[in-house]
Design a protein around this motif. Structure first.
Motif, PDB file in Angstrom:
ATOM      1  N   VAL A 282      43.078  12.283  -8.704  1.00 28.08           N
ATOM      2  CA  VAL A 282      41.697  12.122  -9.160  1.00 28.08           C
ATOM      3  C   VAL A 282      41.914  10.931 -10.322  1.00 28.08           C
ATOM      4  CG1 VAL A 282      39.830  13.066 -10.644  1.00 28.08           C
ATOM      5  CG2 VAL A 282      41.002  14.554  -8.742  1.00 28.08           C
ATOM      6  N   ALA A 283      40.848  10.166 -10.436  1.00 29.93           N
ATOM      7  CA  ALA A 283      40.854   9.003 -11.395  1.00 29.93           C
ATOM      8  C   ALA A 283      39.423   8.934 -12.323  1.00 29.93           C
ATOM      9  CB  ALA A 283      41.027   7.604 -10.631  1.00 29.93           C
ATOM     10  N   GLY A 284      39.448   7.829 -12.979  1.00 25.93           N
ATOM     11  CA  GLY A 284      37.928   7.699 -13.572  1.00 25.93           C
ATOM     12  C   GLY A 284      37.771   8.531 -14.738  1.00 25.93           C
ATOM     13  N   SER A 285      36.572   9.063 -14.987  1.00 25.88           N
ATOM     14  CA  SER A 285      36.138   9.730 -16.348  1.00 25.88           C
ATOM     15  C   SER A 285      36.343  11.273 -16.024  1.00 25.88           C
ATOM     16  CB  SER A 285      34.697   9.565 -16.514  1.00 25.88           C
ATOM     17  OG  SER A 285      33.889   9.716 -15.285  1.00 25.88           O
ATOM     18  N   VAL A 286      36.661  11.874 -14.699  1.00 22.67           N
ATOM     19  CA  VAL A 286      36.943  13.126 -14.598  1.00 22.67           C
ATOM     20  C   VAL A 286      38.388  13.389 -14.667  1.00 22.67           C
ATOM     21  CG1 VAL A 286      37.545  15.015 -13.067  1.00 22.67           C
ATOM     22  CG2 VAL A 286      35.374  13.307 -12.539  1.00 22.67           C
ATOM     23  N   ARG A 287      39.195  12.113 -14.739  1.00 27.75           N
ATOM     24  CA  ARG A 287      40.732  12.390 -15.032  1.00 27.75           C
ATOM     25  C   ARG A 287      40.868  12.116 -16.584  1.00 27.75           C
ATOM     26  NH1 ARG A 287      45.365   8.042 -14.509  1.00 27.75           N
ATOM     27  NH2 ARG A 287      47.269   9.515 -14.688  1.00 27.75           N
ATOM     28  N   ARG A 288      39.986  11.489 -16.949  1.00 28.74           N
ATOM     29  CA  ARG A 288      39.872  11.172 -18.459  1.00 28.74           C
ATOM     30  C   ARG A 288      39.229  12.417 -19.215  1.00 28.74           C
ATOM     31  NH1 ARG A 288      37.670   6.352 -17.439  1.00 28.74           N
ATOM     32  NH2 ARG A 288      35.758   6.851 -18.864  1.00 28.74           N
ATOM     33  N   ASN A 289      38.835  13.414 -18.397  1.00 29.79           N
ATOM     34  CA  ASN A 289      38.274  14.633 -18.974  1.00 29.79           C
ATOM     35  C   ASN A 289      36.877  14.504 -19.945  1.00 29.79           C
ATOM     36  OD1 ASN A 289      38.242  17.515 -18.767  1.00 29.79           O
ATOM     37  ND2 ASN A 289      39.328  17.665 -20.691  1.00 29.79           N
ATOM     38  N   LEU A 290      36.270  13.584 -19.549  1.00 27.73           N
ATOM     39  CA  LEU A 290      35.084  13.463 -20.388  1.00 27.73           C
ATOM     40  C   LEU A 290      33.962  14.589 -20.107  1.00 27.73           C
ATOM     41  CD1 LEU A 290      34.117   9.500 -19.844  1.00 27.73           C
ATOM     42  CD2 LEU A 290      35.404  10.601 -21.829  1.00 27.73           C
ATOM     43  N   GLN A 291      33.343  14.924 -20.789  1.00 24.97           N
ATOM     44  CA  GLN A 291      32.265  16.104 -20.756  1.00 24.97           C
ATOM     45  C   GLN A 291      31.167  15.869 -19.709  1.00 24.97           C
ATOM     46  OE1 GLN A 291      33.136  19.459 -21.852  1.00 24.97           O
ATOM     47  NE2 GLN A 291      34.922  18.053 -22.208  1.00 24.97           N
ATOM     48  N   MET A 292      30.568  14.506 -19.738  1.00 22.76           N
ATOM     49  CA  MET A 292      29.684  14.112 -18.843  1.00 22.76           C
ATOM     50  C   MET A 292      30.036  13.001 -17.887  1.00 22.76           C
ATOM     51  SD  MET A 292      27.296  16.453 -19.096  1.00 22.76           S
ATOM     52  CE  MET A 292      25.783  15.821 -18.508  1.00 22.76           C
ATOM     53  N   VAL A 293      29.960  12.955 -16.770  1.00 23.26           N
ATOM     54  CA  VAL A 293      30.678  11.909 -15.972  1.00 23.26           C
ATOM     55  C   VAL A 293      29.789  11.276 -14.957  1.00 23.26           C
ATOM     56  CG1 VAL A 293      33.004  12.889 -16.199  1.00 23.26           C
ATOM     57  CG2 VAL A 293      31.494  13.383 -14.091  1.00 23.26           C
TER      58      VAL A 293
ATOM     59  N   LEU B  38      49.325   0.976 -10.446  1.00 27.95           N
ATOM     60  CA  LEU B  38      48.205  -0.069 -10.787  1.00 27.95           C
ATOM     61  C   LEU B  38      46.811   0.467 -10.537  1.00 27.95           C
ATOM     62  CD1 LEU B  38      47.559  -2.765 -12.463  1.00 27.95           C
ATOM     63  CD2 LEU B  38      48.108  -3.827 -10.398  1.00 27.95           C
ATOM     64  N   THR B  39      46.657   0.666  -9.268  1.00 26.83           N
ATOM     65  CA  THR B  39      45.240   1.351  -8.741  1.00 26.83           C
ATOM     66  C   THR B  39      44.989   2.481  -9.483  1.00 26.83           C
ATOM     67  OG1 THR B  39      45.923   0.310  -6.642  1.00 26.83           O
ATOM     68  CG2 THR B  39      43.957   1.753  -6.748  1.00 26.83           C
ATOM     69  N   LEU B  40      45.683   3.316  -9.709  1.00 29.49           N
ATOM     70  CA  LEU B  40      45.258   4.418 -10.524  1.00 29.49           C
ATOM     71  C   LEU B  40      44.986   4.099 -11.896  1.00 29.49           C
ATOM     72  CD1 LEU B  40      45.006   7.427 -10.635  1.00 29.49           C
ATOM     73  CD2 LEU B  40      47.292   7.949 -11.088  1.00 29.49           C
ATOM     74  N   PHE B  41      45.739   3.293 -12.558  1.00 28.22           N
ATOM     75  CA  PHE B  41      45.639   2.674 -14.032  1.00 28.22           C
ATOM     76  C   PHE B  41      44.179   2.048 -14.084  1.00 28.22           C
ATOM     77  CE2 PHE B  41      45.666  -0.612 -17.075  1.00 28.22           C
ATOM     78  CZ  PHE B  41      46.457   0.127 -18.049  1.00 28.22           C
ATOM     79  N   VAL B  42      44.072   1.199 -13.338  1.00 29.58           N
ATOM     80  CA  VAL B  42      42.674   0.452 -13.525  1.00 29.58           C
ATOM     81  C   VAL B  42      41.847   1.443 -12.649  1.00 29.58           C
ATOM     82  CG1 VAL B  42      41.252  -1.311 -12.530  1.00 29.58           C
ATOM     83  CG2 VAL B  42      43.629  -1.742 -13.027  1.00 29.58           C
ATOM     84  N   ARG B  43      41.682   2.301 -12.017  1.00 35.04           N
ATOM     85  CA  ARG B  43      40.573   3.019 -11.630  1.00 35.04           C
ATOM     86  C   ARG B  43      40.274   4.202 -12.599  1.00 35.04           C
ATOM     87  NH1 ARG B  43      37.395  -0.083  -8.969  1.00 35.04           N
ATOM     88  NH2 ARG B  43      38.491  -1.045  -6.907  1.00 35.04           N
ATOM     89  N   THR B  44      41.269   4.604 -13.367  1.00 33.50           N
ATOM     90  CA  THR B  44      41.104   5.565 -14.411  1.00 33.50           C
ATOM     91  C   THR B  44      40.379   5.001 -15.619  1.00 33.50           C
ATOM     92  OG1 THR B  44      43.114   6.819 -13.916  1.00 33.50           O
ATOM     93  CG2 THR B  44      42.383   7.157 -16.163  1.00 33.50           C
ATOM     94  N   GLY B  45      40.490   3.973 -15.898  1.00 32.21           N
ATOM     95  CA  GLY B  45      39.732   2.883 -16.855  1.00 32.21           C
ATOM     96  C   GLY B  45      39.857   3.665 -18.105  1.00 32.21           C
ATOM     97  N   PRO B  46      38.914   3.533 -19.359  1.00 29.81           N
ATOM     98  CA  PRO B  46      37.545   2.941 -18.948  1.00 29.81           C
ATOM     99  C   PRO B  46      37.758   1.529 -18.990  1.00 29.81           C
ATOM    100  CG  PRO B  46      37.862   3.581 -21.194  1.00 29.81           C
ATOM    101  CD  PRO B  46      38.933   4.201 -20.527  1.00 29.81           C
ATOM    102  N   ARG B  47      36.292   0.853 -18.706  1.00 28.63           N
ATOM    103  CA  ARG B  47      36.077  -0.379 -18.604  1.00 28.63           C
ATOM    104  C   ARG B  47      36.717  -1.446 -19.799  1.00 28.63           C
ATOM    105  NH1 ARG B  47      32.285  -4.410 -20.211  1.00 28.63           N
ATOM    106  NH2 ARG B  47      31.910  -5.967 -18.613  1.00 28.63           N
TER     107      ARG B  47
END
Length: 187
Positions: free
Chosen positions: A33-44, A125-134
């Motif tokens: 899992v990548a993105g804001s879910v991986r970063r554990n944001l409350q709203m994604v 690298l792909t996981l790093f970039v796709r985890t973000g944020p921008r």
């Protein structure tokens, strides 16, 4: 006036992510899992997965091994056929479903799902970039440039004509000369 992106509670998105990991996992050498879910944001805004697909074993006319059918693609197609997922409009405004990027929609609750395929040698690298944020990614690419390097999500990190692939995120942090930062702390 720009349209506001729909946001989903982390519990809903994480549930979709878990389900997808179970459904697609057997068709992948690796899936995270990548993105804001991986970063554990409350709203994604979506669920993002980074995958290294498995391929069916196949042989050419001379009996030599060749890359066969993409099993991840077959698993996604099966979920589309069952009505669990559908192809959705991508960032460019058109339907996007290709070998590297698949923009989907989880039909039951409308959560957008982005599936990004990569090779094992560049998974980090792909996981790093796709985890973000921008903004994190912008700082990382600026840092690479300061170090005389250039990062490309699908091709690794380049120094002139020399390419370094990053199978792990730790390798990315080493190239950046940054200390490891947990996904939740990436801002």
């Amino acid at each position: 006036m720009t349209q506001q992106k729909t946001r989903y509670p982390i519990r809903v998105a994480a549930s979709v992510a878990r389900w997808l990991m179970e459904e697609l996992g057997p068709a992948c050498e690796r899936i995270e899992v990548a993105g804001s879910v991986r970063r554990n944001l409350q709203m994604v805004g979506d669920v993002e997965l980074v995958c290294v697909p498995r391929y069916e074993e196949a042989r050419d006319l001379f009996g030599q091994p060749v890359q066969g059918r993409d099993l991840l693609d077959a698993a996604i197609q099966a979920l589309i056929q069952k009505g669990h997922l559908e192809v959705r409009t991508g960032p460019s405004g058109g339907r996007s479903y290709g070998p590297r990027n698949k923009f989907l929609l989880h039909v039951a609750n409308g959560v957008p799902v982005d599936v990004f395929s990569t090779e094992a040698a560049n998974f980090g690298l792909t996981l790093f970039v796709r985890t973000g944020p921008r903004d994190w990614n912008i700082r990382a690419m600026q840092r690479l440039k300061q170090l005389g390097l250039k990062g490309t999500i699908n091709e690794g990190v380049w120094e002139g004509t020399a390419r370094t692939m990053c199978a792990t995120e730790e390798q990315v942090f080493t190239l950046l000369r940054w200390p490891w930062t947990a996904p939740e702390a990436r801002r």
